[in-house]
Design a protein around this motif. Structure first.
Motif, PDB file in Angstrom:
ATOM      1  N   VAL A  13      -7.384  -3.601  -2.863  1.00  0.00           N
ATOM      2  CA  VAL A  13      -8.315  -2.928  -1.936  1.00  0.00           C
ATOM      3  C   VAL A  13      -8.316  -1.416  -2.211  1.00  0.00           C
ATOM      4  O   VAL A  13      -9.247  -0.888  -2.801  1.00  0.00           O
ATOM      5  CB  VAL A  13      -8.007  -3.211  -0.448  1.00  0.00           C
ATOM      6  N   VAL A  14      -7.269  -0.724  -1.753  1.00  0.00           N
ATOM      7  CA  VAL A  14      -7.148   0.717  -1.995  1.00  0.00           C
ATOM      8  C   VAL A  14      -5.705   0.966  -2.408  1.00  0.00           C
ATOM      9  O   VAL A  14      -4.776   0.479  -1.776  1.00  0.00           O
ATOM     10  CB  VAL A  14      -7.462   1.515  -0.708  1.00  0.00           C
ATOM     11  N   SER A  15      -5.530   1.705  -3.487  1.00  0.00           N
ATOM     12  CA  SER A  15      -4.184   1.970  -3.965  1.00  0.00           C
ATOM     13  C   SER A  15      -3.992   3.485  -4.109  1.00  0.00           C
ATOM     14  O   SER A  15      -4.568   4.109  -5.004  1.00  0.00           O
ATOM     15  CB  SER A  15      -4.007   1.273  -5.320  1.00  0.00           C
ATOM     16  N   PRO A  16      -3.233   4.107  -3.198  1.00  0.00           N
ATOM     17  CA  PRO A  16      -3.079   5.553  -3.260  1.00  0.00           C
ATOM     18  C   PRO A  16      -2.319   5.996  -4.513  1.00  0.00           C
ATOM     19  O   PRO A  16      -1.427   5.289  -4.989  1.00  0.00           O
ATOM     20  CB  PRO A  16      -2.245   5.880  -2.003  1.00  0.00           C
ATOM     21  N   VAL A  17      -2.709   7.152  -5.033  1.00  0.00           N
ATOM     22  CA  VAL A  17      -2.013   7.724  -6.196  1.00  0.00           C
ATOM     23  C   VAL A  17      -1.177   8.900  -5.699  1.00  0.00           C
ATOM     24  O   VAL A  17      -1.709   9.838  -5.104  1.00  0.00           O
ATOM     25  CB  VAL A  17      -3.026   8.199  -7.264  1.00  0.00           C
ATOM     26  N   VAL A  28       0.866  -1.190   0.000  1.00  0.00           N
ATOM     27  CA  VAL A  28       0.000   0.000   0.000  1.00  0.00           C
ATOM     28  C   VAL A  28       0.896   1.231   0.000  1.00  0.00           C
ATOM     29  O   VAL A  28       1.138   1.847   1.033  1.00  0.00           O
ATOM     30  CB  VAL A  28      -0.957   0.004   1.202  1.00  0.00           C
ATOM     31  N   LYS A  29       1.419   1.547  -1.164  1.00  0.00           N
ATOM     32  CA  LYS A  29       2.303   2.711  -1.307  1.00  0.00           C
ATOM     33  C   LYS A  29       1.788   3.508  -2.496  1.00  0.00           C
ATOM     34  O   LYS A  29       1.268   2.930  -3.447  1.00  0.00           O
ATOM     35  CB  LYS A  29       3.735   2.249  -1.627  1.00  0.00           C
ATOM     36  N   PRO A  30       1.953   4.819  -2.464  1.00  0.00           N
ATOM     37  CA  PRO A  30       1.459   5.628  -3.581  1.00  0.00           C
ATOM     38  C   PRO A  30       2.093   5.222  -4.914  1.00  0.00           C
ATOM     39  O   PRO A  30       3.294   4.953  -4.980  1.00  0.00           O
ATOM     40  CB  PRO A  30       1.859   7.046  -3.183  1.00  0.00           C
ATOM     41  N   GLY A  43       2.843  13.313  -2.443  1.00  0.00           N
ATOM     42  CA  GLY A  43       3.294  11.981  -2.863  1.00  0.00           C
ATOM     43  C   GLY A  43       3.099  10.928  -1.780  1.00  0.00           C
ATOM     44  O   GLY A  43       3.551   9.791  -1.925  1.00  0.00           O
ATOM     45  N   GLN A  44       2.400  11.297  -0.705  1.00  0.00           N
ATOM     46  CA  GLN A  44       2.193  10.356   0.416  1.00  0.00           C
ATOM     47  C   GLN A  44       0.762   9.816   0.391  1.00  0.00           C
ATOM     48  O   GLN A  44      -0.120  10.418  -0.207  1.00  0.00           O
ATOM     49  CB  GLN A  44       2.394  11.087   1.755  1.00  0.00           C
ATOM     50  N   THR A  45       0.552   8.704   1.101  1.00  0.00           N
ATOM     51  CA  THR A  45      -0.810   8.185   1.272  1.00  0.00           C
ATOM     52  C   THR A  45      -1.591   9.162   2.140  1.00  0.00           C
ATOM     53  O   THR A  45      -1.162   9.492   3.242  1.00  0.00           O
ATOM     54  CB  THR A  45      -0.763   6.803   1.968  1.00  0.00           C
ATOM     55  N   GLY A  46      -2.763   9.622   1.644  1.00  0.00           N
ATOM     56  CA  GLY A  46      -3.547  10.610   2.390  1.00  0.00           C
ATOM     57  C   GLY A  46      -4.290   9.975   3.559  1.00  0.00           C
ATOM     58  O   GLY A  46      -4.503   8.751   3.582  1.00  0.00           O
ATOM     59  N   PRO A  47      -4.735  10.804   4.519  1.00  0.00           N
ATOM     60  CA  PRO A  47      -5.405  10.257   5.705  1.00  0.00           C
ATOM     61  C   PRO A  47      -6.729   9.546   5.393  1.00  0.00           C
ATOM     62  O   PRO A  47      -7.028   8.520   5.997  1.00  0.00           O
ATOM     63  CB  PRO A  47      -5.644  11.496   6.592  1.00  0.00           C
ATOM     64  N   LEU A  48      -7.506  10.068   4.425  1.00  0.00           N
ATOM     65  CA  LEU A  48      -8.766   9.391   4.105  1.00  0.00           C
ATOM     66  C   LEU A  48      -8.486   8.059   3.399  1.00  0.00           C
ATOM     67  O   LEU A  48      -9.113   7.038   3.691  1.00  0.00           O
ATOM     68  CB  LEU A  48      -9.653  10.297   3.237  1.00  0.00           C
ATOM     69  N   THR A  49      -7.523   8.084   2.479  1.00  0.00           N
ATOM     70  CA  THR A  49      -7.149   6.852   1.769  1.00  0.00           C
ATOM     71  C   THR A  49      -6.752   5.772   2.770  1.00  0.00           C
ATOM     72  O   THR A  49      -7.199   4.625   2.700  1.00  0.00           O
ATOM     73  CB  THR A  49      -5.956   7.136   0.817  1.00  0.00           C
ATOM     74  N   GLN A  50      -5.906   6.152   3.725  1.00  0.00           N
ATOM     75  CA  GLN A  50      -5.436   5.197   4.732  1.00  0.00           C
ATOM     76  C   GLN A  50      -6.596   4.693   5.597  1.00  0.00           C
ATOM     77  O   GLN A  50      -6.707   3.501   5.872  1.00  0.00           O
ATOM     78  CB  GLN A  50      -4.362   5.863   5.614  1.00  0.00           C
ATOM     79  N   LYS A  51      -7.479   5.630   5.969  1.00  0.00           N
ATOM     80  CA  LYS A  51      -8.621   5.252   6.822  1.00  0.00           C
ATOM     81  C   LYS A  51      -9.554   4.269   6.085  1.00  0.00           C
ATOM     82  O   LYS A  51     -10.069   3.317   6.669  1.00  0.00           O
ATOM     83  CB  LYS A  51      -9.390   6.520   7.233  1.00  0.00           C
ATOM     84  N   LEU A  52      -9.742   4.519   4.795  1.00  0.00           N
ATOM     85  CA  LEU A  52     -10.598   3.629   4.008  1.00  0.00           C
ATOM     86  C   LEU A  52      -9.983   2.240   3.905  1.00  0.00           C
ATOM     87  O   LEU A  52     -10.653   1.223   4.097  1.00  0.00           O
ATOM     88  CB  LEU A  52     -10.817   4.217   2.603  1.00  0.00           C
ATOM     89  N   MET A  75      -6.027  11.004  -3.977  1.00  0.00           N
ATOM     90  CA  MET A  75      -6.577  10.225  -5.093  1.00  0.00           C
ATOM     91  C   MET A  75      -6.216   8.769  -4.831  1.00  0.00           C
ATOM     92  O   MET A  75      -5.123   8.493  -4.341  1.00  0.00           O
ATOM     93  CB  MET A  75      -5.965  10.715  -6.417  1.00  0.00           C
ATOM     94  N   TRP A  76      -7.166   7.863  -5.119  1.00  0.00           N
ATOM     95  CA  TRP A  76      -6.863   6.449  -4.904  1.00  0.00           C
ATOM     96  C   TRP A  76      -7.687   5.576  -5.843  1.00  0.00           C
ATOM     97  O   TRP A  76      -8.759   5.967  -6.295  1.00  0.00           O
ATOM     98  CB  TRP A  76      -7.119   6.063  -3.434  1.00  0.00           C
ATOM     99  N   GLY A  77      -7.167   4.397  -6.110  1.00  0.00           N
ATOM    100  CA  GLY A  77      -7.903   3.391  -6.870  1.00  0.00           C
ATOM    101  C   GLY A  77      -8.517   2.396  -5.904  1.00  0.00           C
ATOM    102  O   GLY A  77      -8.007   2.208  -4.792  1.00  0.00           O
ATOM    103  N   THR A  78      -9.634   1.760  -6.318  1.00  0.00           N
ATOM    104  CA  THR A  78     -10.252   0.737  -5.466  1.00  0.00           C
ATOM    105  C   THR A  78     -10.480  -0.528  -6.290  1.00  0.00           C
ATOM    106  O   THR A  78     -10.893  -0.455  -7.443  1.00  0.00           O
ATOM    107  CB  THR A  78     -11.625   1.210  -4.924  1.00  0.00           C
ATOM    108  N   GLY A  79     -10.197  -1.667  -5.684  1.00  0.00           N
ATOM    109  CA  GLY A  79     -10.421  -2.945  -6.360  1.00  0.00           C
ATOM    110  C   GLY A  79     -10.252  -4.079  -5.375  1.00  0.00           C
ATOM    111  O   GLY A  79      -9.680  -3.888  -4.299  1.00  0.00           O
TER     112      GLY A  79
END
Ligand code: COI
Length: 361
Positions: free
Chosen positions: A305-309, A173-175, A324-333, A297-301
């Motif tokens: 699961v969740v892939s940060p952009v 789970v890395k951007p 360039g980091q994983t955002g807080p909402l992305t991580q929470k999701l 921004m993130w992808g879902t699948g």
């Protein structure tokens, strides 16, 4: 094991890989599920048998015209050792929807769900337990009629194979860096974009290869007509947070109705976030990137699961998202979905279901 699904056990079980060595879809379990369709007889003979090759006449229809659909879901080992599937019913319905799009006769949705349970029960020892691992289940339907005429086949095979998996991307789970393309398209209105069919993945390969050569991980797909509206990212649905609004493109023919997409939209609405399923142009996103309002921004699948952009490239310009980091909402999701999947958090929507493991004689 449901009584209408027969079981023939393998006599030569394979060595199971260490959980720490798992990547995505490289090793397969001891058994597979099979069921056949023949016109006039319908779907018949659901069975779990030892994993093995499917032999096909070289004139088998799927090898020529790609009448093939699939789906993908996961089974998760819980802390108490039990096994749960994530959203099995929704995956069963989607498989049937994909079948309908390719003129493949639909199956009984309850039998599809039980086919998932039957194969996981037979291979329950293969469900890994290390953090982040799961058993990926790949139901697939292919046209097996031997013919070169271009028309819907009269014979099909439904099979399921399973693979113990770790992270989909080697980065975990890395951007990732994604590249918007306006030279290739994945799907158009009236086409197969919302079906999970082999053709959509074949159509993605050359753009994906170009993106990789340019140093990106995935392609950001734009619509096939104006080459302006964002559709999907790689093999995933795409979401972004601009200001206080979370935006994802609406379903409507060209986009896969992602199960993770639906789960994440549900969670965000539960949390009271402002969520819009609306058309969004690449120009709006690039502008938001320039003016600093594009926060995440993130992808879902299912697979990742969740892939940060972390970076988005378009027409020679690159914007960095959230430093360039994983955002807080992305991580929470990601954390929230995964916690439900592994039974570490309540499951208020009833998304998971237990696979009953028969007591061995
Ligand atoms: C997923 O994100 O689950 C996918 O559809 C990817 C899969 C084709 C490997």
């Amino acid at each position: 094991m449901p009584s209408d699904i027969s079981l023939t056990r393998t006599h030569s079980p394979k060595a199971r890989p260490d959980d720490s060595s798992l990547s995505f879809g490289k090793v397969f379990t001891d058994h597979m599920f099979l069921m056949d369709y023949e016109e006039g007889r319908g779907w018949h003979d659901p069975r779990v048998v030892p994993y093995g090759s499917l032999t096909m006449d070289p004139a088998t229809a799927v090898l020529h015209y790609g009448q093939a659909v699939f789906d993908g879901l996961k089974a998760f080992r819980q802390a108490d050792g039990s096994i749960r599937l994530f959203r099995a019913e929704r995956h069963a319905k989607r498989l049937n929807k994909s079948c309908a799009a390719l003129c493949i006769p639909e199956m009984d949705a309850d039998l599809i769900r039980r086919s998932f349970e039957a194969i996981v029960a037979a291979d329950h020892e293969w469900v890994p337990s290390a953090p982040g691992t799961s058993l990926y289940i790949r139901p697939t339907v292919v046209a097996t009629e031997v013919m070169l005429g271009v028309h819907p086949a009269h014979r099909y095979t439904y099979f399921i194979i399973c693979s113990p998996v770790g992270s989909y991307y080697k980065e975990g789970v890395k951007p990732v860096r994604i590249l918007a393309t306006d030279t290739h398209v994945r799907a158009v209105q009236g086409g197969l974009g919302e079906a999970k069919t082999a053709a959509n993945y074949a159509a993605s390969l050359s753009a994906q290869q170009e993106a990789e050569r340019a140093g990106y991980t995935q392609v950001l797909w734009l619509d096939g007509v104006e080459r302006k509206w964002i559709d999907e990212v790689g093999t995933m649905n795409i979401m972004m947070k601009i200001g206080d609004e979370v935006i994802t493109p609406p379903l409507g023919g060209t986009i896969l109705d992602g199960v993770t997409r639906n789960s994440i939209l549900t969670l965000m609405r539960d949390w009271g976030l402002k969520v819009s399923e609306r058309k969004i142009s690449i120009d709006e996103v690039m502008q938001a990137g320039r003016d600093g309002t594009l926060q995440e921004m993130w992808g879902t699948g299912t697979a990742a699961v969740v892939s940060p952009v972390g970076e988005l490239g378009y027409k020679g310009e690159t914007i960095r998202i959230g430093g360039g980091q994983t955002g807080p909402l992305t991580q929470k999701l990601y954390d929230s979905i995964v916690a439900i999947q592994y039974g570490r958090a309540p499951d208020p929507h009833g998304w998971t279901s237990e696979v009953k493991i028969p007591v061995e004689a």
